[in-house]
Design an enzyme around this catalytic site. Sequence first.
Site, PDB file in Angstrom:
ATOM      1  N   ARG A   1       0.922  -1.150   0.173  1.00 29.75           N
ATOM      2  CA  ARG A   1      -0.558   0.012   0.041  1.00 29.75           C
ATOM      3  C   ARG A   1       1.186   1.570   0.097  1.00 29.75           C
ATOM      4  O   ARG A   1       1.979   1.278   0.758  1.00 29.75           O
ATOM      5  CB  ARG A   1      -0.712  -0.023   1.091  1.00 29.75           C
TER       6      ARG A   1
ATOM      7  N   THR B   1      -9.555   0.205  -9.217  1.00 22.14           N
ATOM      8  CA  THR B   1      -8.521  -0.392  -8.663  1.00 22.14           C
ATOM      9  C   THR B   1      -8.669  -1.584  -9.475  1.00 22.14           C
ATOM     10  O   THR B   1      -9.613  -1.122 -10.539  1.00 22.14           O
ATOM     11  CB  THR B   1      -9.132  -0.657  -7.492  1.00 22.14           C
TER      12      THR B   1
ATOM     13  N   THR C   1      -4.288  -0.439  -7.084  1.00 11.50           N
ATOM     14  CA  THR C   1      -5.218   0.549  -7.380  1.00 11.50           C
ATOM     15  C   THR C   1      -4.151   1.973  -7.578  1.00 11.50           C
ATOM     16  O   THR C   1      -2.860   1.659  -6.797  1.00 11.50           O
ATOM     17  CB  THR C   1      -5.854   0.910  -5.963  1.00 11.50           C
TER      18      THR C   1
ATOM     19  N   ASN D   1      -6.364   4.236  -7.431  1.00 12.07           N
ATOM     20  CA  ASN D   1      -7.554   4.550  -5.747  1.00 12.07           C
ATOM     21  C   ASN D   1      -8.242   5.442  -7.189  1.00 12.07           C
ATOM     22  O   ASN D   1      -9.093   3.960  -7.983  1.00 12.07           O
ATOM     23  CB  ASN D   1      -7.044   5.479  -5.630  1.00 12.07           C
TER      24      ASN D   1
ATOM     25  N   ASP E   1      -7.622   8.374   0.644  1.00 10.95           N
ATOM     26  CA  ASP E   1      -8.403   6.974   1.604  1.00 10.95           C
ATOM     27  C   ASP E   1      -7.808   7.182   3.101  1.00 10.95           C
ATOM     28  O   ASP E   1      -9.153   7.057   3.904  1.00 10.95           O
ATOM     29  CB  ASP E   1      -7.891   5.956   0.946  1.00 10.95           C
TER      30      ASP E   1
ATOM     31  N   SER F   1      -7.665   0.871   3.671  1.00 10.25           N
ATOM     32  CA  SER F   1      -8.229   0.932   2.445  1.00 10.25           C
ATOM     33  C   SER F   1      -9.603  -0.439   2.650  1.00 10.25           C
ATOM     34  O   SER F   1      -9.795  -0.720   3.493  1.00 10.25           O
ATOM     35  CB  SER F   1      -6.662  -0.464   1.646  1.00 10.25           C
ATOM     36  N   SER F   2     -10.387  -0.863   1.407  1.00  4.80           N
ATOM     37  CA  SER F   2     -11.357  -1.299   1.980  1.00  4.80           C
ATOM     38  C   SER F   2     -11.136  -2.454   0.720  1.00  4.80           C
ATOM     39  O   SER F   2     -11.873  -3.533   0.628  1.00  4.80           O
ATOM     40  CB  SER F   2     -12.400  -0.914   0.391  1.00  4.80           C
TER      41      SER F   2
ATOM     42  N   GLY G   1     -13.708  -1.466  -6.740  1.00  3.41           N
ATOM     43  CA  GLY G   1     -14.567  -0.700  -6.768  1.00  3.41           C
ATOM     44  C   GLY G   1     -14.789   0.230  -5.302  1.00  3.41           C
ATOM     45  O   GLY G   1     -16.144   0.313  -4.948  1.00  3.41           O
ATOM     46  N   GLY G   2     -13.675   0.250  -4.945  1.00  2.80           N
ATOM     47  CA  GLY G   2     -13.682   1.532  -3.848  1.00  2.80           C
ATOM     48  C   GLY G   2     -14.688   1.188  -2.041  1.00  2.80           C
ATOM     49  O   GLY G   2     -13.731  -0.404  -2.322  1.00  2.80           O
TER      50      GLY G   2
HETATM   51  N1  GLY Z   1      -8.504   2.775  -3.234  1.00  4.13           N
HETATM   52  C1  GLY Z   1      -9.669   2.355  -3.147  1.00  4.13           C
HETATM   53  C2  GLY Z   1      -8.995   1.272  -1.851  1.00  4.13           C
HETATM   54  O1  GLY Z   1      -7.861   1.069  -1.322  1.00  4.13           O
HETATM   55  O2  GLY Z   1     -10.261   1.366  -1.201  1.00  4.13           O
END
Ligand code: GLY
Length: 530
Positions: free
Chosen positions: A65, A340, A358, A360, A382, A411-412, A432-433
């Site tokens: 990340r 992403t 990603t 983002n 984020d 992050s998701s 998809g965020g």
């Molecule tokens: N940038 C989207 C995530 O990491 O959740």
Amino acid sequence: MVVSAHPLASQVGAEILSRGGNAIDAAIAVQFALAVVYPDAGNIGGGGFLVLRQKDGSVDALDYREKAPAAAHRDMYLDQEKNVIEDLSVKGHLAAGVPGTVDGMVKAHEKYGSMPWRDLVQPAIVLAAKGFPLTKKEAKKLNQQRADFLKYNTQRPSFILQHRWHEGDSLYFKDLARTLELIRDKGRAGFYEGPTANLLEAEMKRGKGLITKADLAAYQSVWRTPISGQVGKYRIISMPPPSSGGIALIQLLTIAQDYPLPAWGWNSVKSAHLMIEAERRVYADRAKHLGDPDFYKVPVAGLLDTAYIRRRMYGYSPGEATDSDDVYPGIPAPPESPHTTHYSIVDTQGNAVSVTTTLNSSFGCKVFVAGAGFLLNNEMDDFSAKPGYPNTYGLVGEEANAIAPGKRMLSSMTPTILEKDGKLYMVIGAMGGSTIITTVYQIIQNVTRFGFTMQGAVSAGRFHHQWLPDWVLAEWGALGPGTGVGLWVKGHKIAPKYGGIGRAAGILVLPDGRLEGGADPRGDDAAAGF
Ligand code: GLY
């Protein structure tokens, strides 16, 4: 088998596997190939997470990340009145975090790679230097981004010279090819030092961004212990913090396990209502408790405790929706196109890799590093720019996810592997965020509880709720006959989501050992195998 967002990247990965490479070798080659053919989200200027399950059952997780630059500070996106300055964390140089992808790929190769590094980077160099045909969807997206590319770049990226792109046009990235050659020849130093680092720092100075050569030199990706949990017959192996994905997914699946969803029916009023109410509570936990574990004590064990998860459903009424605003006030934000990308790989030995990577938003912060040819992320969005202020996905956060130098943003992303009876069963993840978690959740439910095939589960319509803003996003046709009305009667606010929720890539191990790919029809995604 490889399933990814672009047919050329899937082909690159399958070719590595057919030459005897393992799943990590293929993952590295796919990551670099996506940086060329799928610049919306494939990247070397961003970051990601990788979850691995080896054929002997051992598991590992790599966190590559992005991090906040050393000069970042908590209020960097606020004006003098402490109001958030629109778009500052989303577009342009200040939105970029220190990229982690190249270090991540180097570390993955050092620990698990079997083929020479240069052979894994080379296919991307060929694609970037010789060009590749644009798909219809990619041509459309490049055209849509043109105004932002012109606005936010300090020097015009060469491909903008073409006024309008069409399906089948050839796209080249000559500068990116040279940067990839440096990475091929020098590994980590080809990106974090030397000409690439010089170009990135110069780009930041021109655009008033924060990333310095010292930030690049200091960046390190980290091996972490995956999150895992048993839900019914399945063991879920997924990404720990700084992703919220693994914890949220296990919470959602654990709650669902307590209810007879198959008897209630797929996306029926009863099933959808239960799933939405669970999502509302799980995303509230996310906002409060999740952040970078190197900076904030995330109560992982407490959040995954089954009794705690069950207690979270206190107040759930089968008859009516809970109002999220009674729990916490929110300010809905207009959603930027979430991006992403995810790829899933299983090699001939049975090793499995699940990677979500990603920039983002689509095309990150829209800034190309001039001379180096790659796009930078806008991952700083984020973070929680201000407690309770929604980011581009409408997600809110607090102290756990406040900005600090060197910290990773929450992050998701939910790269996940499932075991059944101790054996590899599924590799799955999505883009998809904020909708990544609910996309992965629904696909796993579709297969494990509703008997869908992998492809059927990925293709099936989806819906999403994230506590705040308090509405249910639903794809056209996702909710069964009468479900939309039934949910509305219970008090849910429903908004249509045109263009789809998430894009997933899955592989299912069938009882006879064959692999079934699930490539998402919402994009150009493709499975390739032999
Ligand atoms: N940038 C989207 C995530 O990491 O959740």
